[in-house]
Every structure is written in C-alpha cells, then in structure tokens.
Design an enzyme around this catalytic site. Structure first.
Site: not given
Ligand code: GLA
Length: 357
Positions: A157, A264
């Site tokens: 990020e 994710e």
């Molecule tokens: C982001 C992070 C993850 C997690 C999510 C929320 O996507 O990369 O590690 O913290 O937020 O759970």
C-alpha cells in the site's frame, strides 16, 4: 396464476442448482478443483488452524498467509526483540499439510511499531538509520523463513488513493522518499534470492490508482529492482468493481511481465461504507444472489486470464468471523466469504466450483 408460475420457476431453478452441486465431488476442496489453474489460499491465525476451521483449511486450501502474525508490529515489536512463535506455528502447519506459504508483509505504513522511526531520545530518525533498520528487519525475517516462504508481499500500500498524489504520505515516504520501496525489494532479494517478490495494494481496479501503480512498477523494473509480481488485494463488494475493470487491471500489469496474485479476496455484501444500506447485518436473498454473481464473474475473469493469475487467496476462512464485521462500519456483520458461519459451503462456493467441473 402468475404467482403459481413464478413459484414453479423458482423451485425448478433451485432444483437445478442442487443437481449441479451434487455433480461436483464434495470430497474435493477448492484447491483440487483449481489444481491446474492456480493456488487457492486463505489468511490464518494460529487459532483458526485448530478444530473445525483447521479441518476446513486442510480440505480446501493449498497456500496460507498469516493474517497478522508477520506484520512488522507483531513480528518485530521492539528494536531488539522479534516474536516468532505465531509465524513458526503457521509455517509448521503449512509444511505438515504440504501447503505453500506467502509472507505478508515486510514494509507497510500501518501496523509498524513506533520504535522503527524513533531513536532512544524519541527523535525521528534520518533516512540512513531508517533504511538500516528496514534492512535488518527484512534480512532477519526473510532469512528465518528462507525456503519455507515462496513469495513475499515486500511493500504494502505505498500508493495514495488521493488522485493528486502518487505516493502515500507515510513516515517511510517522508523520511526516505520513494527510494525505500526499491531498497525493500533489494534487501528481500539479498535475503532469499529464490523468493518471488510482490508489490501488494487495494483499489487496483480504480483506473487512476492502477495507472500510478503501473508507472511505479515500470520504473522499478527499468532500474533493475528485483520485483516479480503484483498482488491485487481483492477487497471487493457486490457493487464494485466490474469484471471489465478487473480484466483491464490484469491485462495492464501483465504488460510488465509480472506474476499476478489475488492476495486478500473477499466480497462485501454492502454497497455503502457508511452503514446506509437497509437491513444491516442480514444476508438477504438479494445480497446472496448478487454475491453469487460477483464471485462467478470474478472467477471467470481469473480463468480466462490465460495463466496470468498464479494464486487466489481469501482474507479469512468463513463468515463466522471476518475483519469486515468491523470495517468500515463497527459491529456490522458481513458475509464476504465462500463458507458460512457454520463452515458450510455457500451457494457462491458451488457456483465457483461449477466453473471448472
Ligand atoms: C490490508 C492489509 C491486510 C489486512 C487488511 C485488513 O489489506 O494488507 O494485512 O490488514 O488490510 O484486515
């Protein structure tokens, strides 16, 4: 008359769905259905590896990510102290069950302990010292799991959501400028030259953010930085993104010769981040239908992407508990995954499995 006809139609449709589900061998897991396409993963905690949840994980998945255990503030809470126990537990579970493991994450603006950025007097450290700390951190963490973790989210990020800025203004960026990104990849590569190194982010289907990520990675590649892939976090919803935007993202990043992984994935059933939807906390028939459709269309895109996707990881195991129960609205129950709160396979699960059966 109309009503009767409609009822008949619904029953027939349900019968059809059941019959489709029954044709699929229920002793197989998602990892088996997709075995010639991509890995199927899940984020876990030492606790979720136990009991019924652990059995489900073994049946369905072949790659793991630590939900929290490897985040900087947890694995490296103090300058001279690492906390390995939780990650060791997860890595051992993966090995015992012949699963692969992704590392998440080495450098992030959140969940990183304050000590990283301050000296003993509490003053902010300079660039040289911060990069040294980053190098020590990466060398120790990647080095410890060398050979056990095949891929790393090296930087998480780093790009800003605000259209006006390229890079997120974090302490990493304020102190080091964008150079910390290249350095993190370089340190990770030195610590494990065989590991696949990823840049990981969300909102990658937003055209403006996608372009910024693309340009950043292009520049890194031109500089010879060892970056091998891009992680699309895949925190999506019933309303967003469209499969067209997802396809554009995959095509765009593959122009850079990158391995692409969904890192994710979850599909929130809500349209609003402000709790404006009616019936919060209820998995209505309409939400279920929309979610089934979204899961189907996204998996269709993955399958059509011609081996550009090498892994799809879900964020959390089942609807019993997910981070979306508290985010972005506190205490609003969500239903984002393929297993319900009783660990049973949802309709969306069968819809996805059907695509390859
Ligand atoms: C982001 C992070 C993850 C997690 C999510 C929320 O996507 O990369 O590690 O913290 O937020 O759970």
């Amino acid at each position: 008359m109309k009503r009767r006809l409609a009822l008949f139609f619904v029953l027939t449709l349900n019968g059809f769905q059941l019959c489709q589900a029954q044709q699929i061998d229920s002793s197989l897991g998602l990892k088996d259905h997709f075995k010639n396409r991509f890995l199927i993963g899940v984020s876990v905690t030492p606790n979720s590896l136990k009991g019924e949840s652990g059995a489900l994980i073994i049946r369905e998945f072949n790659t793991l990510t630590a939900e929290n255990a490897m985040k900087p503030s947890l694995i490296h809470p103090e300058k001279d102290r690492y906390f390995w126990t939780d990650t060791d537990t997860i890595v051992a579970f993966a090995k015992r069950n012949n699963m692969k493991m992704r590392g998440h994450t080495l450098c992030w603006h959140r969940q990183t302990a304050e000590w990283f950025f301050k000296d003993d007097a509490g003053t902010q450290v300079g660039k040289e010292e911060l990069l040294k700390r980053l190098k020590d951190h990466i060398t120790n963490v990647v080095g410890r799991y060398k050979g056990s973790i095949y891929a790393w989210d090296v930087v998480n990020e780093a790009i800003d959501d605000n259209e006006k800025n390229d890079f997120r203004s974090s302490l990493w960026y304020e102190i080091c400028g964008e150079e910390y990104i290249a350095k993190a990849f370089q340190y990770a590569h030195e610590a494990d030259p065989k590991a696949k190194l990823f840049y990981n982010d969300y909102n990658t289907e937003n055209p403006v953010k996608r372009e910024k990520i693309f340009l950043m990675i292009k520049k890194l590649k031109e500089q010879g930085v060892p970056i091998h892939g891009v992680g699309l976090q895949g925190h999506w919803s019933n309303k967003w993104p469209s499969s067209e935007e997802l396809t554009r993202t995959i095509e765009k990043f593959s122009l850079l010769g990158l391995d692409i992984q969904i890192t994710e994935m979850d599909i929130s059933v809500y349209g609003s981040k402000e709790n404006m939807d009616e019936n919060p906390g209820v998995f209505t028939a309409e939400r279920e239908k929309d979610q089934v459709e979204k899961y189907r269309s996204f998996f269709e895109v993955f399958l059509k992407s011609n081996n550009k996707i090498s892994s799809v990881t879900f964020w959390n195991v089942s609807d019993k508990h997910s981070w979306l129960d508290n985010f972005p609205v506190k205490n609003r129950k969500n239903f984002p995954l393929l297993f319900d709160a009783a660990f049973s396979r949802k309709k969306a699960y069968w819809e996805v499995a059907k695509l390859v059966n």
